[in-house]
Design a protein around this motif. Structure first.
Motif, PDB file in Angstrom:
ATOM      1  N   GLU A 112      59.196   8.063  13.191  1.00 20.11           N
ATOM      2  CA  GLU A 112      56.718   7.167  13.237  1.00 20.11           C
ATOM      3  C   GLU A 112      56.658   6.633  14.687  1.00 20.11           C
ATOM      4  OE1 GLU A 112      55.632   7.038   9.046  1.00 20.11           O
ATOM      5  OE2 GLU A 112      57.606   5.481   8.860  1.00 20.11           O
ATOM      6  N   ASN A 119      53.433   6.296  15.316  1.00 25.07           N
ATOM      7  CA  ASN A 119      52.491   6.607  16.133  1.00 25.07           C
ATOM      8  C   ASN A 119      52.509   4.620  15.801  1.00 25.07           C
ATOM      9  OD1 ASN A 119      51.015   8.376  17.153  1.00 25.07           O
ATOM     10  ND2 ASN A 119      50.649   9.508  15.451  1.00 25.07           N
ATOM     11  N   LYS A 120      53.120   4.692  14.774  1.00 28.22           N
ATOM     12  CA  LYS A 120      53.216   2.513  14.235  1.00 28.22           C
ATOM     13  C   LYS A 120      54.299   2.484  15.570  1.00 28.22           C
ATOM     14  CE  LYS A 120      52.804   4.737   9.537  1.00 28.22           C
ATOM     15  NZ  LYS A 120      53.889   4.684   8.167  1.00 28.22           N
ATOM     16  N   LYS A 143      52.829   0.659  18.337  1.00 24.75           N
ATOM     17  CA  LYS A 143      52.232  -0.151  18.187  1.00 24.75           C
ATOM     18  C   LYS A 143      52.276  -1.203  17.809  1.00 24.75           C
ATOM     19  CE  LYS A 143      48.206   2.407  17.032  1.00 24.75           C
ATOM     20  NZ  LYS A 143      47.502   3.154  18.791  1.00 24.75           N
ATOM     21  N   ARG A 198      54.288  -3.204  15.591  1.00 24.87           N
ATOM     22  CA  ARG A 198      54.540  -3.441  14.861  1.00 24.87           C
ATOM     23  C   ARG A 198      55.764  -4.227  13.624  1.00 24.87           C
ATOM     24  NH1 ARG A 198      50.399   0.678  11.879  1.00 24.87           N
ATOM     25  NH2 ARG A 198      48.497   0.611  13.133  1.00 24.87           N
ATOM     26  N   ASP A 256      57.560  -1.829  10.860  1.00 23.80           N
ATOM     27  CA  ASP A 256      57.840  -0.727  11.479  1.00 23.80           C
ATOM     28  C   ASP A 256      58.841  -0.832  12.041  1.00 23.80           C
ATOM     29  OD1 ASP A 256      55.266  -0.198   9.900  1.00 23.80           O
ATOM     30  OD2 ASP A 256      54.095   0.042  11.452  1.00 23.80           O
TER      31      ASP A 256
END
Length: 269
Positions: free
Chosen positions: A93, A95-96, A99, A101, A104
């Motif tokens: 993933e 895109n996550k 970031k 995070r 994630d």
């Protein structure tokens, strides 16, 4: 690989704490990470696979200094290519992860630790030198940057000398500089397109994953012995809702709450 496919969401791997994960990474790759967000660039993940599958990861292309999402995506493209070569079906993933995070990135690292432990019984390659493998990539990138700078400086000097002479070579030098500039732009755009393709592929895989789950639920609710149950009716109410603006959840809740025996067939209540 079968090892990757059998790591489910309820596997014990996903209960490993961030402290243990960071200690494992730091000891394995001789790093000093303090937060899981520091691996958001994807470079660490590439090197972990390089450790368990020597020669598969093109470490000279991995950018450990990646700061922008664009540079990070290029690292994940390398990781996805390695996954494809090894036939690892894990969805990245991107895109996550880019970031930064914590949750994630922690979840992906938990999965990756479990995968690495499953290869060769978790026995580390004693001949693997993580610092040397990283430095080779950095040196090659530095050399490429240095060569580009030297060429650009040389071209500028030629341009300055020829413009002073006003000779016939001025046009040729200018054309050469312009051509080099356009080639570099084309390369940058090609890399950007490749990064966007990774993002699209990741989104499509995620979409297909959740669609297959919903389809399995739909098939289960359509079974003759289950389709008349209030719970099955409530689920189908959500699945078949046509208007995306109004949530079907209140009506689904009402079906369940109005049924005295929601897990029994209507004929048995």
């Amino acid at each position: 690989m079968a090892a990757a496919a059998t790591i489910g969401i309820m596997d014990g791997a996903y209960f490993v704490g961030r402290g243990e994960i960071l200690s494992w990474i730091n000891a394995t790759l001789q790093l000093s990470l303090a937060k899981v967000e520091e691996v958001a660039s994807g470079a660490v993940q590439c090197q972990l696979l390089d450790m368990v599958h020597p020669g598969v990861v093109p470490m000279h292309k991995v950018n450990f200094d990646a700061k922008t999402e664009y540079d990070m995506i290029l690292n994940y493209k390398i990781l996805q290519d390695v996954f494809n070569k090894l036939r690892i079906s894990k969805n990245i993933e991107v895109n996550k992860l880019v970031k930064g995070r914590p949750l994630d990135n922690l979840e992906f690292l938990q999965w990756l630790k479990r995968y690495c432990d499953s290869v060769n019984g978790g026995i580390m390659n004693e001949n693997y030198n993580p610092v040397e493998r990283r430095s080779k990539g950095c040196k090659e990138r530095s050399l490429k940057i240095s060569n580009k700078s030297s060429k650009s400086l040389q071209a500028n000097r030629l341009s300055g000398a020829n413009s002073t002479d006003r000779g016939p070579c001025v046009g040729k030098v200018c054309n050469a500089i312009a051509e080099e500039h356009f080639i570099e732009q084309i390369q940058q755009l090609s890399e950007k397109i490749a990064g966007m393709k990774v993002s699209v592929d990741s989104a499509e895989k995620e979409r297909d994953f959740y669609f297959s789950k919903l389809r399995d639920i739909e098939i289960l609710c359509q079974k003759p012995e289950l389709e008349h149950l209030p719970m099955a009716k409530a689920i189908k109410k959500i699945l078949y809702a046509a208007d995306a603006r109004d949530s079907p959840l209140p009506e689904a809740n009402e079906i369940i709450t109005k049924s005295p025996g929601m897990f029994l067939d209507e004929g048995e209540v």
